[in-house]
Write an enzyme that holds these catalytic residues in place. Sequence first.
Site, short mmCIF file in Angstrom:
data_model
loop_
_atom_site.label_atom_id
_atom_site.label_comp_id
_atom_site.label_asym_id
_atom_site.label_seq_id
_atom_site.Cartn_x
_atom_site.Cartn_y
_atom_site.Cartn_z
N ASP A 126 0.80 -1.23 0.00
CA ASP A 126 0.00 0.00 0.00
C ASP A 126 0.83 1.28 0.00
OD1 ASP A 126 -2.60 -1.03 -0.15
OD2 ASP A 126 -2.54 -1.61 1.96
N ASP A 188 -6.10 -4.65 -6.50
CA ASP A 188 -5.83 -3.26 -6.11
C ASP A 188 -4.38 -2.85 -6.39
OD1 ASP A 188 -7.57 -4.89 -4.58
OD2 ASP A 188 -7.80 -3.41 -3.02
N1 GLY Z 1 -7.22 -1.26 -1.41
C1 GLY Z 1 -8.26 -1.51 -0.53
C2 GLY Z 1 -9.63 -1.25 -1.02
O1 GLY Z 1 -9.89 -1.00 -2.16
O2 GLY Z 1 -10.49 -1.35 -0.20
#
Ligand code: GLY
Length: 408
Positions: A126, A188
């Site tokens: 992240d 993601d």
């Molecule tokens: N990357 C986490 C979400 O989209 O909730």
Amino acid sequence: MRFKILLLTCLVSFVGCKNSNKADETTVVSKNKIEIDLQKQIDDCENQLEIAVPKLTDLTKHPRLIDTDSTEWKQVPNDKLVWTSGFYPGILWYAYDITGNEKWKNEAIKRTEVFEDFKTITEHHDIGFMMFPAYGKGYEIGNKAAYKDILLTSANSLASRFNLNVGTIKSWSNKMHPRWKQHITIIDNMLNLELLFWAAKNGSDKEFYDIAVKHAETTMKKHFRDDYTSWHVLEYDSVNGNVLNRHTKQGYADNSRWSRGQAWGVYGYTMVYKETKDKKFLDFAQKITDKYLSLLPEDMVPCWDFDIQDNPKEEKDASAAAVVASALLDLSTLVESKEDQKKYFNAAIKMLNSLGSDKYSAVGKADSFLLHSTGAKSLGHEIDVALIYADYYYIEALSRLKKIQEKK
Ligand code: GLY
């Protein structure tokens, strides 16, 4: 107190998945041209910031969500394990970008520079989501040359999670996500590649570019079904790279089509094409976008998972719509044919009109830009709330639209 709750119940009305379409009431279609009052949507955002920003004074925290029965941001610590720290400063950078108001720039600097030490995060993927909207936008919009080294270090941290045997970056640690024992990659992760492409263009090793391309290629082959929809979580064998299973964390079911996951794919492959100019990525971006558009309800805002879309009791996810609206504006400038340009541009405008309408706008109801997002219903939290990243991608879309209009 009871009056306050009653008032909120009236103001924050439930928006479920089978609703009549109010977006079209604000969408004026004349001679094939779909119009939008962009300045009004920008003014609405600035007015919302005028209300929210003075309340957000704790620099150790960032606004994350507004609960369904609340009007003010719930703040969470700027913690290395919280993926959303970068979006609030990112919103402030875009506010400066589209209004020119120095006040937002000063606030953005303040909110960006509090988590410089996140540049060395190697525990999860992240770091891209955290650093790029804050430091990346600060470098680009705020001319903050000093952010360059911070971004390059961040890219280095992200790249350290690349596994050559698999061909992807490892998204999550197994300790935090014990359901999976080996190499986990989630859809993601596509968004984090932007940090690597940026670094490759700004003085770092070409290896970062190659890692981003390899991740995109592997994900294209392994993470998508034949109908161009994606799974959320893939577990790969860390040594031989074989796919061990395809699951979900935030979707309705392992085999379902989690809406924001589809949105990350649309945004991710549009961005990868923009960075590489490799036609195979454009072709793929168009295929997954066309599929996404074909699944949408009339108001262009999906339910939190496409596989429960027909249930009127299920909640919407405005964050997915905001992510896709922003991506489509870019895609509309990247495709060659006039017909495709118009298709993606008009779809983006319809989404923005819907998001800016009374149905999704938080104006007069809460301190965010948008209402009715769903973060993780399958985990029992962030259901039908305002989310900071919905606001981030919404204001990014408004900024992109402004630039497109200015060019014309
Ligand atoms: N990357 C986490 C979400 O989209 O909730």
